[in-house]
Design an enzyme around this catalytic site. Structure first.
Site, short mmCIF file in Angstrom:
data_model
loop_
_atom_site.label_atom_id
_atom_site.label_comp_id
_atom_site.label_asym_id
_atom_site.label_seq_id
_atom_site.Cartn_x
_atom_site.Cartn_y
_atom_site.Cartn_z
N ALA A 255 0.82 -1.21 0.00
CA ALA A 255 0.00 0.00 0.00
C ALA A 255 0.85 1.26 0.00
O ALA A 255 0.32 2.36 -0.18
CB ALA A 255 -0.93 0.01 1.21
N SER A 256 2.15 1.11 0.20
CA SER A 256 3.04 2.26 0.36
C SER A 256 3.44 2.88 -0.97
O SER A 256 4.02 2.22 -1.83
CB SER A 256 4.31 1.81 1.12
OG SER A 256 5.35 2.74 1.00
N THR A 257 3.15 4.16 -1.10
CA THR A 257 3.50 4.87 -2.33
C THR A 257 5.01 4.90 -2.57
O THR A 257 5.48 4.60 -3.67
CB THR A 257 2.98 6.31 -2.26
OG1 THR A 257 3.41 6.92 -1.03
CG2 THR A 257 1.46 6.36 -2.33
#
Length: 209
Positions: free
Chosen positions: A13-15
């Site tokens: 989920a981490s950009t």
């Protein structure tokens, strides 16, 4: 000669993990460093702080800056970028599959494919159909991979990795660990982490007699 190793802890989920994942292999190869890919989940770490979602959602100003920064950085690196909806995406199944893939040699390729689908194409990475398509494109038996990823043993393994992340002080992603346990956080610290790994190996080699 055995190459020094850098641990790469990432959350789907981490950009900023997207940016790191898409460039880390080339950077590590140039530095002569081997990589250990460590998928994990930030949700339990955030929950321990009383957060129910990403800090980029909890703090709107920080979120606005991050999205603009991602646009700039993706353009600079020549990467496509779409803002996922919803954000953050549920990366639980993807992380379980990536963990399995690490045992069979296709973990890094699958990781890049998931990030490309999520942040490069705006697809829903919580959808098993999407993940199955990505596995098939990599030449992996999707049905078998999904079944093995969902076994109790693999689920327990991912939970234990999450516990390890918390015990080692990880609070965000991407996070990098050198062999001496020195920690670096953020895509913009990747080069510094690689430099540290190489210099640390050189320092320890100097004392070998």
């Amino acid at each position: 000669m055995h190459r020094p190793v850098l641990e790469f802890w990432y959350e789907f989920a981490s950009t900023y993990s997207y940016l790191a994942a898409m460039r880390i292999e080339a950077a590590a190869e140039e530095a002569g460093v081997a990589l250990l890919w460590r998928p994990f989940l930030l949700g339990p770490i955030f929950a321990a702080q009383g957060w129910t979602t990403s800090p980029f959602n909890l703090f709107p100003g920080k979120g606005r800056y991050m999205w603009r920064d991602m646009e700039r950085e993706a353009a600079r690196l020549g990467l496509p970028f779409y803002r996922p909806d919803p954000f953050p995406q549920n990366g639980l199944l993807a992380a379980r599959i990536a963990l399995l893939g690490g045992d069979h040699g296709w973990g890094p390729a699958f990781t890049r494919a998931v990030y490309t689908a999520e942040f490069g194409q705006g697809r829903d990475i919580s959808d098993p159909v999407v993940l199955s398509e990505l596995l098939t494109e990599l030449g992996v038996d999707a049905t078998s991979a999904l079944e093995k990823a969902e076994t109790d043993a693999n689920k327990t393994r991912l939970r234990r990795i999450g516990e390890e992340a918390q015990s080692r002080g990880i609070f965000g992603a991407p996070t990098f660990f050198a062999e001496d346990s020195e920690m670096f956080w953020g895509n913009d610290r990747l080069e510094r982490a690689l430099e540290w790994v190489v210099s640390d190996r050189a320092r320890r080699t100097d004392f070998v007699v």
